[in-house]
Design a protein around this motif. Sequence first.
Motif, PDB file in Angstrom:
ATOM      1  N   ARG A 157      51.808   2.523  36.528  1.00  0.00           N
ATOM      2  CA  ARG A 157      51.174   1.405  37.259  1.00  0.00           C
ATOM      3  C   ARG A 157      49.702   1.287  36.871  1.00  0.00           C
ATOM      4  O   ARG A 157      49.192   0.177  36.667  1.00  0.00           O
ATOM      5  CB  ARG A 157      51.318   1.602  38.774  1.00  0.00           C
ATOM      6  CG  ARG A 157      52.707   1.335  39.308  1.00  0.00           C
ATOM      7  CD  ARG A 157      52.738   1.309  40.839  1.00  0.00           C
ATOM      8  NE  ARG A 157      52.307   2.555  41.455  1.00  0.00           N
ATOM      9  CZ  ARG A 157      53.101   3.592  41.719  1.00  0.00           C
ATOM     10  NH1 ARG A 157      54.374   3.541  41.394  1.00  0.00           N
ATOM     11  NH2 ARG A 157      52.619   4.665  42.297  1.00  0.00           N
ATOM     12  N   TYR A 158      49.015   2.417  36.752  1.00  0.00           N
ATOM     13  CA  TYR A 158      47.602   2.415  36.375  1.00  0.00           C
ATOM     14  C   TYR A 158      47.416   1.829  34.983  1.00  0.00           C
ATOM     15  O   TYR A 158      46.549   0.981  34.764  1.00  0.00           O
ATOM     16  CB  TYR A 158      47.035   3.841  36.454  1.00  0.00           C
ATOM     17  CG  TYR A 158      45.588   3.940  36.027  1.00  0.00           C
ATOM     18  CD1 TYR A 158      44.580   3.358  36.792  1.00  0.00           C
ATOM     19  CD2 TYR A 158      45.228   4.617  34.872  1.00  0.00           C
ATOM     20  CE1 TYR A 158      43.254   3.449  36.416  1.00  0.00           C
ATOM     21  CE2 TYR A 158      43.901   4.713  34.490  1.00  0.00           C
ATOM     22  CZ  TYR A 158      42.919   4.130  35.262  1.00  0.00           C
ATOM     23  OH  TYR A 158      41.613   4.216  34.873  1.00  0.00           O
ATOM     24  N   VAL A 163      45.347  -2.760  31.410  1.00  0.00           N
ATOM     25  CA  VAL A 163      45.554  -3.649  30.255  1.00  0.00           C
ATOM     26  C   VAL A 163      46.153  -4.984  30.693  1.00  0.00           C
ATOM     27  O   VAL A 163      46.695  -5.729  29.875  1.00  0.00           O
ATOM     28  CB  VAL A 163      46.441  -2.983  29.168  1.00  0.00           C
ATOM     29  CG1 VAL A 163      45.732  -1.787  28.565  1.00  0.00           C
ATOM     30  CG2 VAL A 163      47.807  -2.623  29.696  1.00  0.00           C
ATOM     31  N   LYS A 164      46.006  -5.320  31.961  1.00  0.00           N
ATOM     32  CA  LYS A 164      46.666  -6.513  32.513  1.00  0.00           C
ATOM     33  C   LYS A 164      46.228  -7.816  31.839  1.00  0.00           C
ATOM     34  O   LYS A 164      46.986  -8.768  31.806  1.00  0.00           O
ATOM     35  CB  LYS A 164      46.455  -6.592  34.020  1.00  0.00           C
ATOM     36  CG  LYS A 164      45.023  -6.834  34.443  1.00  0.00           C
ATOM     37  CD  LYS A 164      44.894  -6.835  35.945  1.00  0.00           C
ATOM     38  CE  LYS A 164      43.440  -7.023  36.339  1.00  0.00           C
ATOM     39  NZ  LYS A 164      43.227  -6.831  37.761  1.00  0.00           N
ATOM     40  N   ASN A 165      45.025  -7.873  31.282  1.00  0.00           N
ATOM     41  CA  ASN A 165      44.542  -9.101  30.653  1.00  0.00           C
ATOM     42  C   ASN A 165      44.865  -9.181  29.160  1.00  0.00           C
ATOM     43  O   ASN A 165      44.446 -10.124  28.495  1.00  0.00           O
ATOM     44  CB  ASN A 165      43.026  -9.237  30.853  1.00  0.00           C
ATOM     45  CG  ASN A 165      42.662  -9.359  32.320  1.00  0.00           C
ATOM     46  OD1 ASN A 165      43.442  -9.865  33.124  1.00  0.00           O
ATOM     47  ND2 ASN A 165      41.499  -8.883  32.684  1.00  0.00           N
ATOM     48  N   LEU A 166      45.599  -8.201  28.649  1.00  0.00           N
ATOM     49  CA  LEU A 166      45.953  -8.185  27.230  1.00  0.00           C
ATOM     50  C   LEU A 166      47.375  -8.710  27.029  1.00  0.00           C
ATOM     51  O   LEU A 166      48.255  -8.449  27.845  1.00  0.00           O
ATOM     52  CB  LEU A 166      45.863  -6.758  26.665  1.00  0.00           C
ATOM     53  CG  LEU A 166      44.517  -6.052  26.752  1.00  0.00           C
ATOM     54  CD1 LEU A 166      44.622  -4.653  26.157  1.00  0.00           C
ATOM     55  CD2 LEU A 166      43.429  -6.841  26.056  1.00  0.00           C
ATOM     56  N   THR A 167      47.572  -9.417  25.933  1.00  0.00           N
ATOM     57  CA  THR A 167      48.924  -9.854  25.577  1.00  0.00           C
ATOM     58  C   THR A 167      49.692  -8.649  25.035  1.00  0.00           C
ATOM     59  O   THR A 167      49.092  -7.609  24.718  1.00  0.00           O
ATOM     60  CB  THR A 167      48.888 -10.944  24.483  1.00  0.00           C
ATOM     61  OG1 THR A 167      48.369 -10.354  23.276  1.00  0.00           O
ATOM     62  CG2 THR A 167      48.028 -12.135  24.900  1.00  0.00           C
TER      63      THR A 167
END
Length: 190
Positions: A157-158, A163-167
């Motif tokens: 989850r961490y 990296v949530k904004n990376l494709t």
Amino acid sequence: MWGCDIFTFLFVKKVCFALTLLNKNRNINSVLYILLWIGGEKMQESNLDIARMLKILHTAMKTKANQNLAKKNITGSQMDILVFIASEEAEGKEINQVDIQKRFSLTNPTVTGILNRLQEKKLIKRVSSKKDARFNKIILTKMGHEFMTGCKEEIARYESRIVKNLTDEEKKELIRLLGEVLKNIKEECE
């Protein structure tokens, strides 16, 4: 005396200190910090920025990990040993206290203390070794396996959050680039 100015002398002294740490099997992050301390004038500015960013990332991630471990009443050393035990068990290997001492370059009393605390928390147990009667093998308990499963899920989850904004392509490229940097660091340390 040696035909060099004071700055060159200090630079050489700091490099020798960093090499001494490497020879004592210190953590690569400690050596990286020393090399940053040696002086940016000896490194290209872009390389210094990369090294500084890696150090900042490492510190931030370690701080977050330590905060999470503190909530679970586990130290970083205890977690390192739990990960080692779990990975060795997953490969079907039997480990004992001496294996842990060698792997982490720790003394017998230090490892004994860590294992005692992990046993008090019911995360590990010592059982007689069928392979070598002189040793007790160290294994995770049911609670230890559950703890490690929870940690793996939390780490996943961490990692997703950081990296949530990376494709997906950017994530793959980041992994590739970090792999190259790690390979280069390892080559430098050999």
